[in-house]
Enzyme design. Structure first.
Site, mmCIF file in Angstrom:
data_model
loop_
_atom_site.group_PDB
_atom_site.id
_atom_site.type_symbol
_atom_site.label_atom_id
_atom_site.label_comp_id
_atom_site.label_asym_id
_atom_site.label_seq_id
_atom_site.Cartn_x
_atom_site.Cartn_y
_atom_site.Cartn_z
ATOM 1 N N HIS A 63 -5.776 -11.991 5.548
ATOM 2 C CA HIS A 63 -4.718 -12.997 5.460
ATOM 3 C C HIS A 63 -4.086 -13.280 6.819
ATOM 4 C CE1 HIS A 63 -4.086 -11.159 1.211
ATOM 5 N NE2 HIS A 63 -5.054 -12.054 1.191
ATOM 6 N N LYS A 73 2.727 -8.445 12.318
ATOM 7 C CA LYS A 73 2.921 -7.522 11.197
ATOM 8 C C LYS A 73 2.922 -6.086 11.701
ATOM 9 C CE LYS A 73 0.638 -10.433 7.764
ATOM 10 N NZ LYS A 73 -0.489 -10.556 6.821
ATOM 11 N N TYR A 133 5.327 -3.430 5.001
ATOM 12 C CA TYR A 133 5.111 -4.045 6.300
ATOM 13 C C TYR A 133 6.197 -5.041 6.642
ATOM 14 C CZ TYR A 133 2.669 -7.637 3.502
ATOM 15 O OH TYR A 133 2.335 -8.582 2.560
ATOM 16 N N ASP A 171 -8.478 -14.080 -2.828
ATOM 17 C CA ASP A 171 -9.303 -13.399 -1.837
ATOM 18 C C ASP A 171 -10.789 -13.531 -2.157
ATOM 19 O OD1 ASP A 171 -7.040 -12.719 -0.433
ATOM 20 O OD2 ASP A 171 -6.970 -10.657 -1.173
#
Length: 187
Positions: A63, A73, A133, A171
């Protein structure tokens, strides 16, 4: 004390915060902007995200978000473990389409910093894995993109066989990197 290690792709780092333990448990400063800026990592995070995966083999990724909602991130595992991957998606980069992977676990207390211009994904290595995250831009659905986790041109060496993975519909239907306009150009 925090340990910072380059992982071989421009701007991707493993970060190991100090963990102070005694008979009561432990304390750890998992993010300190001032200390990490002195190590060359200067990111303003605006949102925290958390995921829980019940089974081994849950695949999340690859992603990224396009500019102007591109995200740095900082990923860490609270419990369980994952194999975490960053893929360079900056057109013109000497490492375009290359990847680096790292096992993150609650036991090892390590983190990975994935900068803007990289796709990110992970597969769980054990059941009941919880991941947290930080991101430097809020989620923006119109800027959200995915790349196939098993793109043969990227060729990530996932430690879980594809047949044993569980993917979201998004996905599973993700395009190959060659089919995606990433919005990132290496400079």
């Amino acid at each position: 004390m925090v340990e910072v290690r380059k992982l071989g792709l421009d701007g991707v780092f493993e970060i190991r915060p100090a963990k102070f333990e005694d008979e009561r448990g432990f304390f750890s400063e998992t993010w300190n902007a001032e200390k990490l800026a002195s190590a060359g990592i200067d990111v303003d995070f605006v949102q925290d995200n958390q995921s829980f995966s019940r089974a081994r083999g849950v695949m999340r990724g690859l992603h990224f978000q396009t500019p102007p909602f591109a995200q740095d991130k900082l990923v860490r595992v609270l419990s369980g473990s994952i194999f975490d991957v960053a893929v360079d998606i900056r057109k013109g980069s000497p490492s375009y389409g290359k990847w680096v992977g790292l096992t993150l676990s609650g036991k090892d207390w390590n983190q990975i910093l994935v900068p803007k211009g990289f796709a990110h994904g992970f597969v769980t290595l054990e059941p009941d894995t919880e991941v947290v995250y930080k991101v430097s831009a809020p989620y923006s659905q119109p800027h959200d993109r995915s790349i196939r986790f098993d793109d043969p041109d990227i060729a990530v060496d996932w430690p879980v066989p594809t047949a044993e993975m569980t993917l979201s519909a998004k996905d599973a239907a993700a395009p190959l990197l060659a089919e995606v306009e990433t919005g990132f150009v290496y400079s």
